[in-house]
Design a protein around this motif. Structure first.
Motif, PDB file in Angstrom:
ATOM      1  N   LYS D 145      40.055  45.736  44.524  1.00  0.00           N
ATOM      2  CA  LYS D 145      39.892  44.173  44.339  1.00  0.00           C
ATOM      3  C   LYS D 145      41.275  43.609  44.676  1.00  0.00           C
ATOM      4  O   LYS D 145      42.316  44.035  44.078  1.00  0.00           O
ATOM      5  CB  LYS D 145      39.480  43.738  42.988  1.00  0.00           C
ATOM      6  N   THR D 146      41.304  42.473  45.517  1.00  0.00           N
ATOM      7  CA  THR D 146      42.392  41.730  45.862  1.00  0.00           C
ATOM      8  C   THR D 146      42.944  41.141  44.711  1.00  0.00           C
ATOM      9  O   THR D 146      44.436  41.132  44.687  1.00  0.00           O
ATOM     10  CB  THR D 146      42.127  40.338  46.753  1.00  0.00           C
ATOM     11  N   TRP D 147      42.408  40.626  43.635  1.00  0.00           N
ATOM     12  CA  TRP D 147      42.971  40.164  42.514  1.00  0.00           C
ATOM     13  C   TRP D 147      43.319  41.407  41.574  1.00  0.00           C
ATOM     14  O   TRP D 147      44.172  40.881  40.338  1.00  0.00           O
ATOM     15  CB  TRP D 147      42.250  38.915  41.885  1.00  0.00           C
ATOM     16  N   GLY D 148      42.930  42.405  41.628  1.00  0.00           N
ATOM     17  CA  GLY D 148      43.172  43.463  40.954  1.00  0.00           C
ATOM     18  C   GLY D 148      42.432  43.733  39.437  1.00  0.00           C
ATOM     19  O   GLY D 148      41.497  42.653  39.587  1.00  0.00           O
ATOM     20  N   ILE D 149      42.520  44.597  38.888  1.00  0.00           N
ATOM     21  CA  ILE D 149      42.044  44.613  37.593  1.00  0.00           C
ATOM     22  C   ILE D 149      42.890  45.038  36.438  1.00  0.00           C
ATOM     23  O   ILE D 149      44.064  45.588  36.628  1.00  0.00           O
ATOM     24  CB  ILE D 149      40.731  45.717  37.595  1.00  0.00           C
ATOM     25  N   GLY D 150      42.280  45.040  35.311  1.00  0.00           N
ATOM     26  CA  GLY D 150      43.228  45.211  33.807  1.00  0.00           C
ATOM     27  C   GLY D 150      43.399  46.754  33.694  1.00  0.00           C
ATOM     28  O   GLY D 150      42.716  47.851  34.279  1.00  0.00           O
ATOM     29  N   ARG D 154      41.296  49.792  34.938  1.00  0.00           N
ATOM     30  CA  ARG D 154      41.994  50.679  36.131  1.00  0.00           C
ATOM     31  C   ARG D 154      42.218  52.074  35.834  1.00  0.00           C
ATOM     32  O   ARG D 154      41.685  53.006  36.565  1.00  0.00           O
ATOM     33  CB  ARG D 154      43.232  50.176  36.477  1.00  0.00           C
TER      34      ARG D 154
END
Lengths: 378, 378, 378, 378
Positions: D145-150, D154
């Motif tokens: 995801k572009t915004w990343g994940i926690g 992860r």
């Protein structure tokens, strides 16, 4: 003038076996009116709400109200007192990681069952009274279970029991390093302009465990189900509940607290809680998003970070949000890298430490935001 | 130009059994000259030193030096990586509370024994060489003990082994919420004006476990004992060591880092480490105290605190330092109380959290401070 | 019978601004006699001492005493209540790492000054009275400093103020995972056989911050200096102070508590504190060492550890103490490695977690131990 | 014989900017067969699974398998290395409290969408292949995801990506202070007798974030929906996934690890993973409950607790579970109070510290348990 009483409520006991109390301040107006419940610092490091309550009490000592205002500052005696290093480990139970603001009660079945007992003739006032009774009874049942319940829920439910009495519920929080923002249930949109808070998040009828949700999800779902069952009558949601985030954790500021107390008074005035006060909201720009557009940017890598955008700042897609120093590459081109805004956004908050792992919530921000219309102001 | 090399030194191993490394950056000049050792972040949350080292490396890539400069950023791979809540628990070993900057080596007996081996004829250069060898050997013995040593000491000694090679040792720290200040051994007073640091603490020859002391106490004691044994010769302390506190923990700032790197370069220039650089200290006021006049103000009671004086601010005895909110008394005159300055002082740092227990280090400040004379400036 | 009183002493205040209390139980005999002070759990996770005090109180309700016994269980209301994960972070102040048992008061200068005021004619009783007064006054001065003092010291000094009144001071601790052991000042060697504790450490007159030392170092140094100043009189140390380690932290056990209470009563009987009790020490083997022979074995590497030797076990040099699993080498010969005893030893305690870094205190044990002679027993 | 390979997978990066790796051990049989995935220590303090994997590897070096066995010990390099006091803070992300075993991926919509693409003619093997591909693709999308994940998600998703390849998934945990127990999805009931684990919890098709659920909820839901869509064919759940709790956290024990490795091998033998091994389950009594009958007893009050019932013990309603010491009432009848079993139960685990607040999980236990039938044994 208002009648004032104060009591201390025992909400927990610690490893010494000692009772832990929260103070409950109560102002009763001479005229009837809405009941208001305001609490602060359920997250122990978010202390600014206590200052806001201090200033509200200063107001309430001299401002005649209708109905009742109950204020519970420092409402989490456990979370307030867990230090780890110089900071307060106030966001979750240090024993098990449970967020102190995720253990409130909501059960859709309860509402279904309740709706089944209603008849077309009952007045909304009767229904509200019965519903309050029913939910508080359910909370009480949870608190009295033979096998007990966990600490966060236990603490939350005792507060919710008080809060569920109210027509207006305000839960005072702060962000990490943050600008002011407020969570407003979509049905209460019109109220958003009365607080002096420039950033507004409209949230749907979805329960995730927080106090505001534990109040409005009950009432909102009730109103929805009433509309389905008795479509010929017109039903509204009779209670409003908000989470206000008033700046940054680990900090108190008296001036800022007065400003926010003033905003809350303006909202209460709008809701007819004040007898004849002339308190109006400030003339500020207010930007809003729907919850899906309140985005979190997580780090892709760990490292040390300079935050280049201040909370409240409007930036463009591709602008630098943060600069990362890579200690193993100080001699080469990888020494410094950049994190860019994936979209145009208003930065709302950022992580409070320069040291991050991968997967850290670096920034939260508004995308696809819009400006709210103004209301008559000060 | 300077020769550059980089290596990674294994200094510890973690619970996964993995080696933990620190990067060691080394610049070697074409001309002979002093050896310089600079490290940062031995306290894991004090990350700004890493930025200073980044900027120093930028300088050293283009500035010919005499001698050698060794830089060890992020020198504590354990302390850097202990999170507790959103902050870094970087000041002490989370297992046993041992301060990461109190496990360095110093033994006065070693110096006594060493002095006994010397004869009047030996040159100071020979003595220095032999002393370095002797102290490093002792450090090595500590590190090789059959029964082992504790983690903080183990980490510290490996760094000290590198540092003890140097003529100039700089340990980069920050305060909690702090203005720039520097610890300078009294014998090196004249050097204080060359850094761009406005607040100076002159410290005596007293070992309390920190890196700077572990270096200068050895050399200072040696010089003193040499003067006693061979009074006919003149002895000076041949090594300087400093702790620099460059602002606040949990924050990095590249501009600020460049400013401090510039100050360190000005000092190195003064010490003849740079071949032909034109880097001079800034024209700023510098205030100094002796260690006894660097005072800590502890809280008498717990509560929530607004800090009313910024680090760097000069205030008068009786001025308000902090305002305390008492959540159990928000309705009465005890709602707010004040903490006053016990003396005229310069605030140097304050506690980083609004929530304090009794006995918390609320402020540290200079009393009986004096202004240092100026030196030729930029 | 004994007169009983109970009070609660406020020793600290927390971030909520609330006072934190310790209970003080006091038994006064009908006959005059020694004063005894017993506290427990200054390290918050070492809770077994509270059970011992419970059983002591059961005894003291029915056993006539001479003099007075003061008991302060759970004497650290801060350390007892800091959870981090499921365990109690009770060994040090979570804000700054200060060990809760290292902030007591001792100043040799005070004793020098005091000695200067004495004349040859004064009775030892007068001297003791004056000395008690003097030390308590000094403690009080520390507690009243304008600039305040740190939390650990503040807490410690309030307890020491109570303890310094006594002729016998017992500080109840536990180890991590440990067998019973006791710290005995060398001059009080003969008392070691009266507790039911099989492992004895004889300690010298050296102050390291703990309660027992803060008591006996004062009296021991006084006795030494009196012997120097008035060599013609015979001086003994009139006060005894001990640290008892009764098993493991994080555990309480009522049966075990009764056993240890019984041992303390046997000692008190020997010291003439009981009117006519028939309580004698148990017939057990007691092994002793001098402090230098109480060794700590630190890990050389991090990893996961199986502890193969139980506290209390006697083993030979070269025996396996622990087996280490190396998760990165499970497929090869490095999968398992061994840690061997560097000497013949009695294992006294080991680290309470299987996960260790390098530099962890894996085991503590007695080397060069010897057996104590027996005394008349039960 | 089996082919062995080992690699290290980078799953995270820390505040030093360093990659953090997990070891991946892979055994490939000469004959085709099921794929097996086994991981351990996703909760950092639950280290015993690493020992089990060590013994499994010892078996797999000499025992020919069908198919493949992938083993990932110490699979959480973050959680393994957070110390707080002497213990490992391994259950949740210290930054935000997120449980390391609650961030795996499951989306019912994905399965609905997938089912829509299927036709009656497709073989189950084709469907399984396509489904595996689809879920792994979805996991990959989450990770990219572009915004990343926690961080917890992860880490979890990278492990799930490996695990979702398998037909058999085993997640090795431990309890706090616990006896062996195992979570078994209801459809895989018959497998419960093959492990050497005396306590079995049958769990429904409900996703709560854990690894075993993230595997079996996908396959179970797929099977259910296939049965609905194509009722004329017979569908089973083709994959089994379990969480094994092998005793207590913070402890490793090699003998115990061998016992559990043996049990897992017996199960793998039953599942046809071993070519010709003669490994059978032990002849032990196995007691089972449905998830609703696996109860938690929470404390009503804080205090210090003696645990009177050992994990594994069968007790009657009204029996004493724990004895509580109340430090403020040591002189009176409230000194000791009791916590009783609310029902007949088998104690499975208890809290690992004697110090509890109200709302602490004191004991977990089986009520309404039943005995499982035996299978052919060793």
């Amino acid at each position: 003038m208002n009648t004032f009483t104060k009591e201390h409520l025992s909400v927990a006991s610690n490893a010494s076996g000692r009772k832990m109390h929260v103070p409950v301040y109560r102002f009763q107006g001479e005229e009837p009116g809405p009941k208001v419940y305001i609490q602060s610092s359920v997250h122990g490091a978010e202390v600014q709400g206590n200052v806001v309550i201090y200033h509200l009490i200063e107001y309430l000592k001299v401002t005649p109200i209708r109905g009742e205002v109950v204020l519970v500052p420092n409402c989490n005696p456990v979370g307030t007192n867990i230090k780890s290093g110089e900071y307060t480990l106030g966001r979750f139970d240090p024993v098990n990681g449970e967020n102190w603001n995720r253990g409130y009660f909501f059960k859709e079945e309860l509402i279904n069952d309740f709706i089944d007992t209603l008849t077309e003739e009952q007045s909304f006032d009767d229904i509200k009274l019965a519903f309050r009774h029913r939910v508080k009874e359910a909370i009480d049942t949870e608190l009295s279970k033979t096998w007990g319940i966990g600490l966060a829920s236990r603490l939350n439910l005792q507060l919710q029991y008080l809060a569920f009495e109210a027509d207006i519920v305000i839960d005072l929080h702060t962000g990490s390093v943050a600008t002011r923002h407020i969570y407003v249930p979509e049905y209460a949109k019109d109220s958003a302009q009365y607080f002096n808070i420039p950033h507004v998040i409209f949230i749907p009828n979805q329960f995730d465990g927080a106090l505001d949700e534990s109040v409005f999800c009950h009432w909102w779902t009730l109103a929805d189900k009433l509309s389905q069952k008795f479509p010929q009558r017109k039903w509204s949601v009779p209670v409003e509940a908000f989470t206000l985030e008033m700046g940054s954790q680990e900090v108190i500021d008296f001036d800022s607290g007065q400003y926010d107390a003033n905003g809350i008074m303006a909202y209460l005035n709008y809701k007819n809680c004040l007898v004849s006060a002339d308190i109006k909201p400030k003339d500020i720009a207010r930007y809003a998003v729907y919850l899906n557009d309140y985005k979190t940017l997580y780090t892709q890598d760990g490292g040390i970070v300079e935050y280049n955008v201040k909370p409240g700042q409007h930036i463009k897609e591709g602008d630098v949000l943060a600069k990362v120093l890579n200690v193993d590459d100080l001699d080469n081109d990888n020494a410094v890298s950049y994190i860019y805004a994936p979209k145009d956004l208003i930065a709302i908050l950022h992580f409070p430490s320069a040291s991050v792992l991968c997967g850290t919530q670096l920034y939260k921000g508004f995308i696809n935001y819009f400006k709210l219309p103004s209301v008559p102001v000060e």
